[in-house]
Design a protein around this motif. Structure first.
Motif, PDB file in Angstrom:
ATOM      1  N   LYS A 139      57.033  24.836 -19.767  1.00 53.17           N
ATOM      2  CA  LYS A 139      58.249  24.168 -19.322  1.00 53.17           C
ATOM      3  C   LYS A 139      58.826  24.884 -18.100  1.00 53.17           C
ATOM      4  CE  LYS A 139      58.064  21.325 -22.827  1.00 53.17           C
ATOM      5  NZ  LYS A 139      57.687  19.902 -22.649  1.00 53.17           N
ATOM      6  N   ARG A 143      66.321  22.634 -20.420  1.00 56.95           N
ATOM      7  CA  ARG A 143      66.748  21.287 -20.810  1.00 56.95           C
ATOM      8  C   ARG A 143      65.582  20.377 -21.186  1.00 56.95           C
ATOM      9  NH1 ARG A 143      70.888  21.295 -15.752  1.00 56.95           N
ATOM     10  NH2 ARG A 143      68.999  22.246 -14.890  1.00 56.95           N
ATOM     11  N   GLU A 144      64.366  20.765 -20.803  1.00 54.94           N
ATOM     12  CA  GLU A 144      63.189  19.991 -21.199  1.00 54.94           C
ATOM     13  C   GLU A 144      62.912  20.101 -22.695  1.00 54.94           C
ATOM     14  OE1 GLU A 144      59.713  20.608 -18.708  1.00 54.94           O
ATOM     15  OE2 GLU A 144      60.988  21.418 -17.109  1.00 54.94           O
ATOM     16  N   LEU A 145      63.511  21.104 -23.349  1.00 58.82           N
ATOM     17  CA  LEU A 145      63.265  21.326 -24.782  1.00 58.82           C
ATOM     18  C   LEU A 145      64.286  20.636 -25.676  1.00 58.82           C
ATOM     19  CD1 LEU A 145      62.399  25.126 -24.561  1.00 58.82           C
ATOM     20  CD2 LEU A 145      60.798  23.231 -24.891  1.00 58.82           C
ATOM     21  N   GLY A 146      65.331  20.072 -25.065  1.00 58.65           N
ATOM     22  CA  GLY A 146      66.337  19.380 -25.855  1.00 58.65           C
ATOM     23  C   GLY A 146      67.739  19.827 -25.482  1.00 58.65           C
ATOM     24  N   SER A 147      68.718  19.328 -26.225  1.00 58.59           N
ATOM     25  CA  SER A 147      70.111  19.673 -25.967  1.00 58.59           C
ATOM     26  C   SER A 147      70.400  21.087 -26.477  1.00 58.59           C
ATOM     27  CB  SER A 147      71.024  18.669 -26.679  1.00 58.59           C
ATOM     28  OG  SER A 147      70.922  18.838 -28.088  1.00 58.59           O
ATOM     29  N   GLU A 150      70.292  21.099 -30.291  1.00 57.63           N
ATOM     30  CA  GLU A 150      68.940  20.961 -30.837  1.00 57.63           C
ATOM     31  C   GLU A 150      68.154  22.260 -30.712  1.00 57.63           C
ATOM     32  OE1 GLU A 150      68.140  16.199 -29.927  1.00 57.63           O
ATOM     33  OE2 GLU A 150      67.663  17.719 -28.412  1.00 57.63           O
ATOM     34  N   VAL A 151      68.184  22.858 -29.525  1.00 56.58           N
ATOM     35  CA  VAL A 151      67.432  24.097 -29.303  1.00 56.58           C
ATOM     36  C   VAL A 151      67.991  25.232 -30.151  1.00 56.58           C
ATOM     37  CG1 VAL A 151      66.804  25.840 -27.603  1.00 56.58           C
ATOM     38  CG2 VAL A 151      66.709  23.417 -26.985  1.00 56.58           C
ATOM     39  N   THR A 154      67.234  24.772 -33.971  1.00 53.74           N
ATOM     40  CA  THR A 154      65.844  25.096 -34.310  1.00 53.74           C
ATOM     41  C   THR A 154      65.613  26.599 -34.320  1.00 53.74           C
ATOM     42  OG1 THR A 154      65.075  23.003 -33.346  1.00 53.74           O
ATOM     43  CG2 THR A 154      63.449  24.753 -33.640  1.00 53.74           C
ATOM     44  N   TYR A 183      71.412  28.126 -22.218  1.00 50.18           N
ATOM     45  CA  TYR A 183      72.097  27.676 -23.412  1.00 50.18           C
ATOM     46  C   TYR A 183      72.651  28.901 -24.132  1.00 50.18           C
ATOM     47  CZ  TYR A 183      69.828  23.035 -23.101  1.00 50.18           C
ATOM     48  OH  TYR A 183      69.406  21.775 -22.692  1.00 50.18           O
TER      49      TYR A 183
END
Length: 240
Positions: A139, A143-147, A150-151, A154, A183
């Motif tokens: 990546k 931001r390609e991995l999610g909000s 979400e990141v 997880t 993030y």
């Protein structure tokens, strides 16, 4: 009186006295001239040498000052390129190989933990620590991995805490530093005999997924939270 002045012995004496006086005056004049000839060049040369010495010292001082200034600017540029500058009560860590930097509270000690790139912790309060983890990724942006939610969710559930602990994600947000997205998040992990209150920040750069986490025992959270936020806010990555 005229006869006395014109008599041969007296006249001779007068001539001799005049000659002696003249000779004495001449020698005094010559001596004074020679003395001045010797004295003034020495003084002029001394003044010249002194001026040259002062000029040389001035040149050396200018060169020394220039070198110090240049070195300071280089150091300042290197520190600013990472974005973290040491503050009172904190130590600065700079990893030139992996391209990141951060601050940690003064007094924490570095320890080795398998799977972590850097770990510093308080030897008296073991839950007070900071760690950096790196894993490869294809990546280009976090931001390609999610909000952020979400990141962070997880990571907290599957990576940052054991599955036996009760996890609560308090908040997660995004911020931008020099065009790079980070993030940041806050969470608690509750075990049977303690609860850890923690902060984390993640970003993607240089083909790596960077994670920095720090925290403290819940009972010390109010005392430590400002310092832990300082650690999180200081984390910067240099793109290469």
């Amino acid at each position: 009186m005229a006869c006395l002045a014109n008599s041969s012995p007296v006249h001779g004496a007068l001539l001799l006295n005049r000659s002696a006086a003249a000779s004495t005056s001449y020698h005094q004049l010559v001596f004074n001239v020679h003395s001045h000839k010797r004295k003034f060049p020495l003084q002029i040369r001394a003044i010249s040498i002194k001026a040259e010495t002062q000029e040389e010292l001035s040149r050396r001082q200018i060169l020394t000052l220039g070198t110090i200034t240049a070195n300071f600017l280089i150091l300042q540029h290197n520190l600013l390129s990472f974005g973290a500058v040491a503050k009172t009560g904190f130590q600065l860590v700079t990893d030139n190989k992996d391209g990141y930097s951060f601050l940690y509270p003064f007094g924490w000690q570095e320890v080795t933990v398998q799977g972590q790139d850097k770990v510093f912790k308080d030897v008296i309060e073991p839950l007070e620590s900071v760690s950096v983890n790196l894993i490869p990724t294809a990546k280009q942006d976090i931001r390609e991995l999610g909000s952020p939610q979400e990141v962070a969710g997880t990571l907290v559930k599957k990576v940052l805490a054991p599955p036996t602990q009760k996890i609560k994600l308090i908040e997660a947000s995004e911020h931008d530093v020099d065009g790079k997205a980070y993030y940041t998040f806050e969470f608690t992990a509750q075990a049977p005999n303690f609860t850890r209150h923690a902060l984390g920040t993640v970003a993607v750069a240089n083909g790596k997924f960077y994670t920095l986490t720090t925290g403290a025992n819940e009972r010390r959270w109010e005392k430590m939270k400002d310092r832990l936020h300082e650690v999180i806010d200081s984390f910067k990555i240099e793109s290469r």
